[in-house]
Scaffold this motif. Structure first.
Motif, mmCIF file in Angstrom:
data_model
loop_
_atom_site.group_PDB
_atom_site.id
_atom_site.type_symbol
_atom_site.label_atom_id
_atom_site.label_comp_id
_atom_site.label_asym_id
_atom_site.label_seq_id
_atom_site.Cartn_x
_atom_site.Cartn_y
_atom_site.Cartn_z
ATOM 1 N N THR A 1 0.839 -1.193 0.000
ATOM 2 C CA THR A 1 0.000 0.000 0.000
ATOM 3 C C THR A 1 0.875 1.244 0.000
ATOM 4 O O THR A 1 2.087 1.159 0.200
ATOM 5 N N ALA A 2 0.253 2.381 -0.219
ATOM 6 C CA ALA A 2 1.003 3.638 -0.178
ATOM 7 C C ALA A 2 1.625 3.851 1.194
ATOM 8 O O ALA A 2 2.741 4.362 1.315
ATOM 9 N N ARG A 3 0.924 3.411 2.221
ATOM 10 C CA ARG A 3 1.430 3.584 3.583
ATOM 11 C C ARG A 3 2.727 2.815 3.790
ATOM 12 O O ARG A 3 3.626 3.258 4.508
ATOM 13 N N ASP A 4 2.828 1.642 3.153
ATOM 14 C CA ASP A 4 4.066 0.862 3.269
ATOM 15 C C ASP A 4 5.264 1.627 2.713
ATOM 16 O O ASP A 4 6.402 1.363 3.100
ATOM 17 N N ILE A 5 5.008 2.569 1.812
ATOM 18 C CA ILE A 5 6.096 3.304 1.155
ATOM 19 C C ILE A 5 6.509 4.522 1.966
ATOM 20 O O ILE A 5 7.679 4.666 2.359
ATOM 21 N N TYR A 6 5.549 5.417 2.224
ATOM 22 C CA TYR A 6 5.967 6.692 2.812
ATOM 23 C C TYR A 6 6.427 6.551 4.254
ATOM 24 O O TYR A 6 7.094 7.435 4.789
ATOM 25 N N ARG A 7 6.090 5.436 4.890
ATOM 26 C CA ARG A 7 6.599 5.224 6.251
ATOM 27 C C ARG A 7 8.084 4.874 6.258
ATOM 28 O O ARG A 7 8.745 4.954 7.286
ATOM 29 N N LYS A 8 8.629 4.499 5.092
ATOM 30 C CA LYS A 8 10.046 4.142 5.023
ATOM 31 C C LYS A 8 10.960 5.366 5.105
ATOM 32 O O LYS A 8 12.129 5.242 5.445
ATOM 33 N N GLY A 9 10.435 6.538 4.731
ATOM 34 C CA GLY A 9 11.269 7.736 4.755
ATOM 35 C C GLY A 9 12.269 7.801 3.629
ATOM 36 O O GLY A 9 13.305 8.454 3.750
#
Length: 553
Positions: free
Chosen positions: A497-505
């Motif tokens: 999901t998009a959340r999996d991406i932007y949480r990586k920093g």
């Protein structure tokens, strides 16, 4: 009744219990019959599956072939040594050959340090009659990986400044010794003056007493150390240095990203405004601080040179332009910003430096360290802050024609705003470079000639290609984010999901960058979006193209 005797149910309840028992037995029997039937049906289904071919479940639509993302940096023009003043070319070529680095690095450093030496000693008026005045002040940045010897190449030109600084320090030490001696004499003479003042007062000769007192309080002026550069200084301290050195100073930062980010911090708005003004080199600046008091700078002129790596400059450009911080034009003031291609061929060069070329270049720095405006036929009319020269007739025609083309380009609305802001500052960059080349190549002075003007115009044509490379991440933020995500998709869950991406920093992939990147990758067929629900909320999950997964395995 004994404990061993079984308890009898009341006779009134016996018919009911017998009825319930009969009903329960009937239900159990029915369940057993149904169970046996279900078992027979399951066995029949299994036998059918073993004898009939399996039928596959419905599948999603087939994947089209994924399109490749546009990759690579915009092309840049190679550096031509003819862009440099003739006296500096052999020296810069020698540095680049011995270090096996792009000649762009020492060339940019040479021009910025030359501008720092000239500073406010001489200006140019690019129009025939107008009083528009340009100080030849330059900011430079060299971009490249750590292995490309950016710092050593920059420091070769910095050594010219260091030599001037060392000579100035020796002069200051000598003058300071004489000052201390003069101050000691002054203290002793002041004691005698006090006695003479007392006698004059007793004689009721107030005028004589006042005259003697004035002589007693006038201490010898302390010497001022001539400064050329600094590595790190607060703007207040830099203001003190500029007040003592109105010609201007050079700020050298090995890593420019730290300097740029420091000016983005809350509370540093005043420092940012100071550097914006100090780039022009023509105006003054006033500090009013508690404790320090008022510091008035007649002419704020600061040259800047430093290095920066590709990753940090890309991140900074994206964050600055997207966040609105870069709208004030600070980044665009780095006009001599270059990002050359790394040289593929390398061979070991182990020889003595070309001392003749270095001595010729040093002579130019030393000559321009003490400019006599009158000897160079400069003009300084009443009210002019700086002495100035103009273009000669041929150079003026060439400059006017060049500027007409530039002004039309800036008004066509075809340029990205950040690039437009950068190119707009070419108006003053061309006169600045032309004046520096003229001062270096023509010791007798006079109007700036056609050769110097044409060389300056060739400079900006070369520099524009590098500006396009440097601003590329900011001008196509969505593609920069897509390239970064495409490179990292294998480390995400399947699906993601998009959340999996932007949480990586990850770089470029904040909340907005993630949304832009996903849209690009979907458009290029590299991922597929499937809408669904998770915990009762609509959720879009993304699946990587199977061929891209296979490529990585």
């Amino acid at each position: 009744m004994s404990a061993a005797t079984p308890r009898k149910r009341p006779r009134s309840l016996l018919p009911i219990a017998d009825h319930l028992q009969d009903g329960l037995s009937a239900k159990v029997a029915a369940l057993e019959v149904a169970g046996r039937a279900a078992t027979r049906e399951e066995m029949k289904r299994q036998r059918t599956q073993t004898t009939e071919p399996a039928r596959s479940a419905p599948t999603a639509a087939p994947w089209p072939a994924p399109e490749p993302l546009p990759s690579g940096l915009p092309a840049v023009a190679p550096f031509a040594l003819d862009l440099l003043p003739a006296a500096l070319r052999p020296w810069v070529a020698d540095i680049a050959e011995r270090m096996q680095c792009p000649p762009d690095y020492p060339a940019v450093s040479a021009m910025v340090t030359l501008a720092a030496v000239v500073g406010r000693q001489m200006a140019i008026r690019p129009k025939c009659q107008d009083d528009w005045t340009v100080t030849p002040n330059l900011w430079g940045a060299v971009v490249g990986r750590p292995s490309l010897l950016k710092t050593p190449a920059i420091q070769e030109a910095i050594r010219m400044i260091d030599a001037l600084e060392a000579n100035a320090r020796q002069v200051f030490d000598h003058e300071n010794t004489n000052y201390e001696a003069a101050l000691l004499v002054h203290k002793e003479t002041s004691k005698e003056a006090i006695k003479r003042v007392s006698k004059a007062v007793q004689a009721k000769d107030a005028a004589r007493a006042h005259s003697i007192a004035l002589e007693a309080v006038q201490e010898p002026p302390p010497p001022v150390r001539k400064r050329y550069k600094t590595h790190d200084a607060t703007v207040e301290k830099l203001g003190d240095l500029l007040r003592e050195n109105p010609r201007g100073m050079l700020l050298y930062r090995d890593e420019l990203i730290g300097f740029l980010k420091s000016l983005d911090q809350d509370g540093r708005e005043g420092s940012r405004a100071f550097y914006l003004e100090a780039w022009n080199g023509t105006g003054g600046f006033t500090f009013d601080r508690m404790g320090r008091g008022t510091v008035e700078i007649a002419g704020a002129c600061v040259s800047i040179i430093g290095g920066i790596q590709p990753g940090p400059i890309g991140d900074y450009m994206v964050s600055a332009i997207r966040g609105g911080i870069g709208d004030d034009g600070l980044v665009q003031r780095f006009q001599l910003a270059v990002w050359p291609d790394a040289t593929r061929d390398w061979h070991n060069v182990d020889r003595w430096p070309d001392t003749a070329a270095r001595d010729t270049a040093r002579a130019v720095y030393e000559r321009l360290d003490c400019i006599d405006p009158d000897a160079l036929h400069a003009t300084r009319e009443d009210g002019d802050a700086l002495p100035w020269v103009r273009f000669d007739e041929a150079a003026q025609r060439e400059f006017n024609a060049w500027r007409e083309v530039l002004e039309h380009r800036l008004r066509d609305d075809d340029l990205h705003p950040c690039l437009e802001s950068h190119l707009a500052k070419f108006r003053s960059l061309v006169p600045s470079l032309a004046l520096l080349c003229h001062l270096a190549d023509v010791p007798e002075g006079g109007p700036v000639g056609l050769a110097s003007a044409q060389r300056a115009m060739a400079w900006v044509e070369y520099l524009e290609t590098h500006a396009r490379r440097i601003y590329a991440p900011a001008m196509a933020v969505d593609m920069a984010a897509a390239l970064e995500l495409d490179r990292r998709m294998q480390s995400l869950p399947a699906p993601f999901t998009a959340r999996d991406i932007y949480r990586k920093g990850w770089r470029f992939l904040d909340l907005k960058g993630t949304s832009d990147a996903l849209a690009v990758l979907v458009e290029f067929g590299r991922i597929r979006a499937d809408d669904g629900e998770a915990q009762g909320r609509p959720t879009t999950r993304y699946t990587v193209h199977p061929s891209l997964v296979e490529d990585q395995t």
